[in-house]
Design a protein around this motif. Structure first.
Motif, PDB file in Angstrom:
ATOM      1  N   UNK A  83    -139.030  86.013 -46.286  1.00 44.00           N
ATOM      2  CA  UNK A  83    -138.476  84.759 -45.823  1.00 44.00           C
ATOM      3  C   UNK A  83    -137.927  85.283 -44.280  1.00 44.00           C
ATOM      4  N   UNK A  84    -138.256  84.242 -43.358  1.00 45.41           N
ATOM      5  CA  UNK A  84    -138.046  84.461 -41.895  1.00 45.41           C
ATOM      6  C   UNK A  84    -136.898  83.421 -41.625  1.00 45.41           C
ATOM      7  N   UNK A  85    -135.933  84.082 -40.525  1.00 43.18           N
ATOM      8  CA  UNK A  85    -135.004  83.187 -40.221  1.00 43.18           C
ATOM      9  C   UNK A  85    -134.962  83.119 -38.678  1.00 43.18           C
ATOM     10  N   UNK A  86    -134.709  81.913 -38.186  1.00 46.45           N
ATOM     11  CA  UNK A  86    -134.932  81.487 -36.765  1.00 46.45           C
ATOM     12  C   UNK A  86    -133.447  80.819 -36.241  1.00 46.45           C
ATOM     13  N   UNK A  87    -133.117  80.956 -34.992  1.00 47.23           N
ATOM     14  CA  UNK A  87    -132.001  80.136 -34.668  1.00 47.23           C
ATOM     15  C   UNK A  87    -132.711  79.142 -33.411  1.00 47.23           C
ATOM     16  N   UNK A  88    -132.154  77.841 -33.626  1.00 51.92           N
ATOM     17  CA  UNK A  88    -132.703  76.787 -32.569  1.00 51.92           C
ATOM     18  C   UNK A  88    -131.337  76.132 -31.970  1.00 51.92           C
ATOM     19  N   UNK A  89    -131.629  75.807 -30.793  1.00 57.13           N
ATOM     20  CA  UNK A  89    -130.834  75.086 -29.834  1.00 57.13           C
ATOM     21  C   UNK A  89    -131.149  73.872 -29.468  1.00 57.13           C
ATOM     22  N   UNK A  90    -130.312  72.981 -29.794  1.00 54.96           N
ATOM     23  CA  UNK A  90    -130.361  71.313 -29.080  1.00 54.96           C
ATOM     24  C   UNK A  90    -130.348  71.459 -27.700  1.00 54.96           C
ATOM     25  N   UNK A  91    -131.282  71.170 -26.544  1.00 51.43           N
ATOM     26  CA  UNK A  91    -131.124  71.098 -25.092  1.00 51.43           C
ATOM     27  C   UNK A  91    -130.452  69.976 -24.852  1.00 51.43           C
ATOM     28  N   UNK A  92    -130.367  68.752 -25.812  1.00 51.21           N
ATOM     29  CA  UNK A  92    -129.670  67.755 -25.261  1.00 51.21           C
ATOM     30  C   UNK A  92    -128.507  67.887 -25.415  1.00 51.21           C
ATOM     31  N   UNK A  93    -127.778  68.670 -25.937  1.00 52.67           N
ATOM     32  CA  UNK A  93    -126.395  68.920 -26.216  1.00 52.67           C
ATOM     33  C   UNK A  93    -125.519  69.935 -25.244  1.00 52.67           C
ATOM     34  N   UNK A  94    -124.295  69.556 -25.024  1.00 52.13           N
ATOM     35  CA  UNK A  94    -123.674  70.508 -24.252  1.00 52.13           C
ATOM     36  C   UNK A  94    -123.111  71.622 -24.948  1.00 52.13           C
ATOM     37  N   UNK A  95    -122.348  72.796 -24.312  1.00 50.14           N
ATOM     38  CA  UNK A  95    -121.888  73.931 -25.120  1.00 50.14           C
ATOM     39  C   UNK A  95    -120.724  73.437 -25.944  1.00 50.14           C
ATOM     40  N   UNK A  96    -119.996  72.299 -25.613  1.00 55.42           N
ATOM     41  CA  UNK A  96    -118.734  71.908 -26.186  1.00 55.42           C
ATOM     42  C   UNK A  96    -119.277  71.025 -27.514  1.00 55.42           C
ATOM     43  N   UNK A  97    -120.551  71.091 -27.793  1.00 54.13           N
ATOM     44  CA  UNK A  97    -120.782  70.321 -29.073  1.00 54.13           C
ATOM     45  C   UNK A  97    -121.594  71.138 -29.812  1.00 54.13           C
ATOM     46  N   UNK A  98    -122.122  70.557 -31.343  1.00 50.66           N
ATOM     47  CA  UNK A  98    -122.780  71.614 -32.130  1.00 50.66           C
ATOM     48  C   UNK A  98    -124.091  71.608 -31.769  1.00 50.66           C
ATOM     49  N   UNK A  99    -124.632  72.413 -31.036  1.00 51.62           N
ATOM     50  CA  UNK A  99    -125.884  72.391 -30.410  1.00 51.62           C
ATOM     51  C   UNK A  99    -126.867  73.576 -31.166  1.00 51.62           C
ATOM     52  N   UNK A 100    -126.476  74.293 -32.328  1.00 52.10           N
ATOM     53  CA  UNK A 100    -127.048  75.213 -32.826  1.00 52.10           C
ATOM     54  C   UNK A 100    -127.228  75.267 -34.279  1.00 52.10           C
ATOM     55  N   UNK A 101    -128.448  75.323 -34.623  1.00 54.44           N
ATOM     56  CA  UNK A 101    -128.934  75.289 -36.108  1.00 54.44           C
ATOM     57  C   UNK A 101    -129.593  76.809 -36.536  1.00 54.44           C
ATOM     58  N   UNK A 102    -129.511  77.050 -37.610  1.00 51.51           N
ATOM     59  CA  UNK A 102    -130.015  78.306 -38.323  1.00 51.51           C
ATOM     60  C   UNK A 102    -131.137  77.797 -39.345  1.00 51.51           C
ATOM     61  N   UNK A 103    -132.429  77.998 -39.361  1.00 51.90           N
ATOM     62  CA  UNK A 103    -133.339  77.602 -40.217  1.00 51.90           C
ATOM     63  C   UNK A 103    -134.021  79.129 -40.882  1.00 51.90           C
ATOM     64  N   UNK A 104    -134.601  78.754 -42.046  1.00 50.41           N
ATOM     65  CA  UNK A 104    -135.115  79.894 -43.108  1.00 50.41           C
ATOM     66  C   UNK A 104    -136.522  79.078 -43.175  1.00 50.41           C
ATOM     67  N   UNK A 105    -137.369  79.913 -43.059  1.00 49.78           N
ATOM     68  CA  UNK A 105    -138.909  79.576 -43.289  1.00 49.78           C
ATOM     69  C   UNK A 105    -139.476  80.449 -44.494  1.00 49.78           C
ATOM     70  N   UNK A 106    -139.855  79.546 -45.587  1.00 54.05           N
ATOM     71  CA  UNK A 106    -140.120  80.335 -47.154  1.00 54.05           C
ATOM     72  C   UNK A 106    -141.508  79.901 -47.273  1.00 54.05           C
ATOM     73  N   UNK A 107    -142.459  80.813 -47.518  1.00 53.08           N
ATOM     74  CA  UNK A 107    -143.830  80.428 -47.840  1.00 53.08           C
ATOM     75  C   UNK A 107    -143.939  80.330 -49.271  1.00 53.08           C
ATOM     76  N   UNK A 108    -144.513  79.233 -49.488  1.00 55.34           N
ATOM     77  CA  UNK A 108    -144.719  78.893 -50.970  1.00 55.34           C
ATOM     78  C   UNK A 108    -146.179  79.306 -51.356  1.00 55.34           C
ATOM     79  N   UNK A 109    -146.166  80.288 -52.212  1.00 60.64           N
ATOM     80  CA  UNK A 109    -147.416  80.738 -52.559  1.00 60.64           C
ATOM     81  C   UNK A 109    -148.487  79.599 -53.413  1.00 60.64           C
ATOM     82  N   UNK A 110    -147.818  78.793 -54.049  1.00 59.87           N
ATOM     83  CA  UNK A 110    -148.500  77.965 -54.690  1.00 59.87           C
ATOM     84  C   UNK A 110    -149.432  76.981 -53.932  1.00 59.87           C
ATOM     85  N   UNK A 111    -148.591  76.360 -52.778  1.00 58.06           N
ATOM     86  CA  UNK A 111    -149.379  75.434 -51.905  1.00 58.06           C
ATOM     87  C   UNK A 111    -149.911  76.014 -50.567  1.00 58.06           C
ATOM     88  N   UNK A 112    -149.464  77.465 -50.580  1.00 53.82           N
ATOM     89  CA  UNK A 112    -150.014  78.121 -49.569  1.00 53.82           C
ATOM     90  C   UNK A 112    -149.319  77.553 -48.006  1.00 53.82           C
TER      91      UNK A 112
END
Length: 234
Positions: A83-112
């Motif tokens: 499982x791979x993790x990545x952080x992503x920043x919303x460039x349209x938002x300022x530093x005093x806003x919630x401009x950060x998200x953390x994502x997880x990338x999961x490989x589904x072996x059945x659907x590939x």
């Protein structure tokens, strides 16, 4: 579903609609129907992402630019091994806003296919998937990512108390998942139900991203010229 008031010119700017007013050939009939029904088109290019969604009864195109900490190609490749993790920043938002998200990338072996989960929005689903793997290493890695996200949110709350209510909601979700993971670590038989609460239309088309990024650069250049022009006035 409204289709007679579409923001055609904006759709053309970003390559979603062709000059003859037909939708891009890169979109299937199903893609188009989903897009018109409120689904989000996601265009990825290296560390950058642009999202497109029709809002206000399909009369306006909402475009958001995001930036990851890793290239999408490496994320997809690594996710086949773990499982791979990545952080992503919303460039349209300022530093005093919630401009950060953390994502997880999961490989589904059945659907590939690689499925993207948000550690807040899809917290319960992601926890269920990781718990079902019964892999102590993956469970511990997930817990570490949750703890890092919790620390980030706590720091954000201290810096910007004016958005404390919004942060508290996310913080409660993350804290609850940490508690769940702690319970799973102690009792391997605990397996939450799996589900999906959010779906995006993921086109992953770099051409769409480039079109959007070019448009944004042009708008920034125009604004900069206006600012300079105003600065010379007496």
């Amino acid at each position: 579903m409204q289709t007679n008031n579409l923001p055609t010119e904006d759709l053309k700017k970003y390559g979603i609609v062709e000059p003859d007013n037909s939708f891009s050939k890169k979109l299937s009939a199903e893609d188009i129907q989903k897009f018109l029904s409120g689904y989000t088109i996601v265009a990825d290019n290296d560390k950058n992402r642009a999202t497109f969604q029709l809002v206000e009864n399909n009369s306006r195109l909402n475009v958001v630019f995001l930036e990851r900490d890793k290239n999408i190609s490496s994320i997809l490749a690594e996710s086949k091994e773990r499982i791979e993790y990545s952080e992503i920043k919303d460039l349209s938002k300022g530093e005093n806003q919630l401009n950060f998200e953390k994502k997880a990338f999961v490989y589904d072996k059945e659907t590939k296919n690689v499925v993207e989960f948000d550690l807040v929005k899809n917290a319960m689903e992601l926890t269920a998937i990781i718990a079902d793997k019964k892999d102590a290493i993956e469970i511990n890695r997930y817990k570490i990512e949750l703890q890092k996200l919790k620390s980030f949110l706590q720091d954000k709350m201290d810096q910007f108390p004016e958005i404390a209510k919004e942060i508290t909601s996310d913080l409660n979700i993350v804290s609850e998942e940490i508690n769940t993971i702690n319970s799973i670590s102690q009792n391997e038989s605990n397996s939450p139900k799996q589900g999906r609460s959010e779906v995006q239309l993921n086109v992953n088309d770099p051409d769409l991203y480039h079109d959007a990024h070019r448009k944004r650069d042009e708008e920034f250049d125009q604004e900069e010229k206006k600012e300079k022009s105003r600065g010379f006035k007496r």
